[in-house]
Design a protein around this motif. Structure first.
Motif, mmCIF file in Angstrom:
data_model
loop_
_atom_site.group_PDB
_atom_site.id
_atom_site.type_symbol
_atom_site.label_atom_id
_atom_site.label_comp_id
_atom_site.label_asym_id
_atom_site.label_seq_id
_atom_site.Cartn_x
_atom_site.Cartn_y
_atom_site.Cartn_z
ATOM 1 N N SER A 235 1.902 3.710 12.645
ATOM 2 C CA SER A 235 2.092 3.646 11.196
ATOM 3 C C SER A 235 1.962 2.203 10.744
ATOM 4 O O SER A 235 2.162 1.280 11.528
ATOM 5 C CB SER A 235 3.465 4.202 10.808
ATOM 6 O OG SER A 235 4.460 3.311 11.238
ATOM 7 N N SER A 249 -7.312 -1.030 3.288
ATOM 8 C CA SER A 249 -7.514 0.334 2.795
ATOM 9 C C SER A 249 -9.007 0.586 2.620
ATOM 10 O O SER A 249 -9.762 -0.316 2.266
ATOM 11 C CB SER A 249 -6.825 0.513 1.447
ATOM 12 O OG SER A 249 -5.445 0.276 1.606
ATOM 13 N N ARG A 284 -9.212 8.940 2.741
ATOM 14 C CA ARG A 284 -8.712 7.581 2.483
ATOM 15 C C ARG A 284 -7.857 7.176 3.685
ATOM 16 O O ARG A 284 -6.974 7.926 4.102
ATOM 17 C CB ARG A 284 -7.854 7.567 1.218
ATOM 18 C CG ARG A 284 -8.539 8.154 -0.003
ATOM 19 C CD ARG A 284 -9.003 7.107 -1.006
ATOM 20 N NE ARG A 284 -7.978 6.120 -1.323
ATOM 21 C CZ ARG A 284 -8.181 4.804 -1.261
ATOM 22 N NH1 ARG A 284 -9.342 4.330 -0.891
ATOM 23 N NH2 ARG A 284 -7.216 3.968 -1.575
ATOM 24 N N ARG A 286 -6.060 3.760 6.233
ATOM 25 C CA ARG A 286 -5.719 2.337 6.356
ATOM 26 C C ARG A 286 -6.034 1.908 7.772
ATOM 27 O O ARG A 286 -5.796 2.651 8.729
ATOM 28 C CB ARG A 286 -4.257 2.108 6.008
ATOM 29 C CG ARG A 286 -4.015 2.429 4.535
ATOM 30 C CD ARG A 286 -2.570 2.358 4.179
ATOM 31 N NE ARG A 286 -2.222 0.988 3.808
ATOM 32 C CZ ARG A 286 -0.967 0.610 3.537
ATOM 33 N NH1 ARG A 286 0.006 1.464 3.631
ATOM 34 N NH2 ARG A 286 -0.719 -0.627 3.191
ATOM 35 N N GLU A 365 -3.415 5.091 9.447
ATOM 36 C CA GLU A 365 -2.830 6.012 8.471
ATOM 37 C C GLU A 365 -3.935 6.722 7.720
ATOM 38 O O GLU A 365 -4.942 6.123 7.351
ATOM 39 C CB GLU A 365 -1.960 5.239 7.475
ATOM 40 C CG GLU A 365 -1.104 6.168 6.608
ATOM 41 C CD GLU A 365 -0.331 5.407 5.538
ATOM 42 O OE1 GLU A 365 0.737 5.891 5.166
ATOM 43 O OE2 GLU A 365 -0.809 4.355 5.075
ATOM 44 N N ARG A 367 -4.510 9.090 4.333
ATOM 45 C CA ARG A 367 -3.747 9.490 3.142
ATOM 46 C C ARG A 367 -4.409 10.622 2.379
ATOM 47 O O ARG A 367 -5.619 10.790 2.461
ATOM 48 C CB ARG A 367 -3.567 8.301 2.217
ATOM 49 C CG ARG A 367 -2.639 7.284 2.846
ATOM 50 C CD ARG A 367 -2.250 6.233 1.865
ATOM 51 N NE ARG A 367 -3.350 5.363 1.542
ATOM 52 C CZ ARG A 367 -3.243 4.335 0.726
ATOM 53 N NH1 ARG A 367 -2.089 4.078 0.166
ATOM 54 N NH2 ARG A 367 -4.260 3.578 0.472
#
Lengths: 367, 273
Positions: A235, A249, A284, A286, A365, A367
């Motif tokens: 994370s 991102s 999306r 990261r 991550e 999303r």
């Protein structure tokens, strides 16, 4: 006491622990096991609940839910005195009115060990922490490092099933801290002591632990070997807390060939590591990029990613140079480059092209 | 190099000189009664006069040979010791509760602890007199001790609460983690460490009672305490026995104070075995 026949350490297992203080959630469904002889570190910022967890294990706090087992025995409802757990407190909690010898003898006296045996076991414990000859000193007549050793001797003299260390190195200066870390680790391995160690210092956690459990807001974020925690954080929080990091991102693009690609917000396309499940195009994500994995593109022909940018800030750190760069879209990156004789140095305002391998850019991550 | 010069300058600092002069004045002011009382107690004259016309031990002799004075002294000691024991017996658990436990109205209780210090003693005395006369406690030494405990309790609790607040609770947790029961942890770790506060509290409780006049006047009846006897003595015959008794009292309290300081020091720096 170092002999195998004396090994009394057991495993620790904590299951489904919940703890609230009024409106504040201190622990939320924490489950964790520590194998016999293992050194496990709970790493987290202050207020993450790590100290509460330690207190629950030690018996100074009662969990609202869940149970604690030490060496196979359910100790959830036992008084701290009956748990046979050794603990080193943050400020050592040595009894200021008792000599070193009496401090170390205290847990044995409480167990009504015969006086003659107390004497030999205290001497053994003090020898283990190299404090022979300090028996009759008072805690305040000792240096910080020596006090720490007394606290350690006192925590292991009664052959506890489990050893708890609550940020014990916080008050020591850097040099001493590093040598005590190694010393404690050696002692722990020699005695085969199951150890739960609490710290907010990620470097300390990496140096000492068999495994690290990263904790935040009363939850365990990730449990794993130091290398996994550092290199494959699950994370952004773990990535951010352990080591320095660039977290970028972007959106997953259709993969061409093996390496998946991510379009960063500034428009730059980068290739990222293929291990693990790569999300479908359009997702999306990261991406984590460790600053030390960013290099001068000119030095690394194998790097799949080459990104032009400008140096915003250049900091000399001796061992390395730290650069703050700005790339397309105004995105800032941290890069640490080695200070080898051949390394080129950049000044503020210089143009630079940084390179990095796809394997070093990890999606952490979705999303 | 710079250090000694700075020091020398500091010594000539007018503010410093002023401070010393002021401290000296306060000391003189506090000591003056002693300077008067001690010579008068050795007076050869037969009434209170300063400076005394000559010196003798007659007033000490008179005190020693008068059973009423001696009775009053013994009664005061008795009341003082009982007050100390009672005030500690109530005050120690109370102080623990106020510093450790969480319960409703804790703040209010802590505030009201100092009430006996604020309420005028005469008001308190009348109230206690009313109650004790119903209970038949007037004239009994333990009645006075109970009343004095009320007066001493605020001092005891304030001193102990301060001591316990300074105490690092982790020490007690550490002891319990090492196998000590709650009681053992308090006896082996907490009490030895807050001992200086306990000695201070005991001393304060004792002198609160030993020098107390107003409550004693209401409650002692025919069985006088020492302050009551001193007061009566001054009211009826003005002669230097009072000065002799005062001198003895000062001496006694000083010894007690020194002893309590000794104990506190011993508790602070235990001798290695």
């Amino acid at each position: 006491m170092a002999s195998n026949s004396d090994k009394t350490s057991g495993d620790l297992s904590v299951t489904g622990i919940h703890k609230r203080y009024g409106q504040v959630r201190a622990l939320a469904d924490v489950s964790l096991t520590v194998a016999a002889g293992e050194f496990l570190t709970i790493l987290g910022p202050s207020g993450s609940g790590k100290t509460t967890l330690l207190k629950v294990v030690a018996g100074f706090e009662t969990p609202d839910e869940g149970d604690v087992r030490v060496g196979g025995r359910d100790v959830t409802d036992l008084d701290p005195a009956q748990r046979n757990i050794g603990m080193v407190f943050q400020n050592y909690a040595l009894f200021p009115h008792l000599t070193v010898e009496r401090n170390v003898a205290f847990p044995l006296e409480m167990r009504r060990v015969p006086t003659a045996e107390i004497r030999t076991r205290v001497a053994e414990a003090l020898a283990l922490v190299e404090l022979t000859g300090f028996e009759h000193r008072l805690p305040r007549q000792l240096s910080g490092g020596q006090q720490q050793r007394v606290a350690l001797a006192r925590a292991i003299v009664f052959r506890p099933t489990l050893l708890l260390l609550d940020e014990p190195f916080g008050a020591l200066d850097r040099k001493l801290r590093e040598s005590m870390q190694l010393e404690v680790r050696r002692l722990q391995q020699r005695l085969g002591l199951t150890t739960l160690f609490i710290t907010h210092d990620q470097e300390e956690a990496l140096v000492m632990s068999d495994r690290i459990a990263v904790m935040d807001s009363g939850r365990l974020e990730q449990v794993g070997r130091p290398r996994d925690i550092y290199e494959a954080p699950q994370s952004p929080l773990v990535a951010d807390f352990v080591g320095e990091s660039n977290i970028l991102s972007g959106t997953v693009e259709a993969a061409e060939g093996a390496a998946p690609a991510v379009r960063l917000e500034g428009g730059t396309l980068i290739r990222v590591a293929a291990d693990g499940a790569v999300p479908a195009p359009g997702a999306r994500v990261r991406v984590l990029l460790r600053p030390e994995r960013l290099g001068d593109a000119g030095d690394d022909p194998g790097a799949e990613n080459r990104i032009p940018g400008t140096v915003v800030e250049s900091i000399y750190l001796g061992l390395s140079d730290k650069y703050r760069l700005r790339i397309a879209g105004g995105i800032e990156l941290l890069a640490r480059m080695g200070a080898s004789r051949t390394a080129r140095r950049y000044a503020e305002g210089d143009a630079i092209t940084v390179g990095f391998h796809a394997a070093d850019a990890r999606i952490i991550e979705v999303r | 190099m710079a250090h000694p010069t700075r020091r020398r300058r500091a010594r000539r600092d007018p503010a410093r000189i002023l401070l010393r002069a002021f401290a000296g004045l306060v000391f003189f002011f506090l000591m003056l009664p002693l300077v008067v009382v001690f010579p008068i107690s050795f007076s050869a004259g037969s009434y209170l006069r300063f400076p005394p016309p000559g010196f003798s031990l007659q007033w000490y002799e008179r005190y020693w040979n008068d059973p009423i004075w001696i009775d009053a002294t013994i009664r005061s000691l008795q009341v003082g010791v009982a007050t100390t024991v009672l005030a500690l017996a109530v005050g120690i658990p109370l102080a623990f509760g106020l510093t450790r436990a969480r319960f409703p109205l804790r703040g209010a209780i802590e505030q009201s602890i100092s009430a006996p210090m604020i309420v005028p003693h005469i008001v308190l005395s009348i109230a206690i007199y009313g109650l004790f006369s119903k209970l038949g406690l007037i004239g009994e030494w333990y009645g006075i001790a109970i009343a004095h405990t009320v007066l001493a309790l605020p001092f005891v609790v304030i001193v102990l609460v301060a001591g316990l607040r300074n105490f690092d609770l982790n020490l007690e947790l550490a002891a319990r983690g090492m196998g000590a029961s709650r009681f053992q942890a308090i006896r082996r770790v907490t009490l030895p460490m807050v001992a200086p506060s306990v000695y201070s509290a005991a001393f304060l409780a004792f002198i609160t009672s030993f020098d107390e006049l107003v409550v004693a006047m209401f409650l002692s009846g025919a069985n006088m305490t020492l302050p009551k006897k001193m007061f009566d003595n001054i009211m009826t015959e003005i002669e230097p026995t009072v000065a002799a008794v005062s001198a003895l009292k000062i001496l006694f309290i000083s010894i007690l104070l020194l002893l309590s300081l000794r104990f506190r020091k011993a508790a602070d720096t235990p001798i290695a075995h």
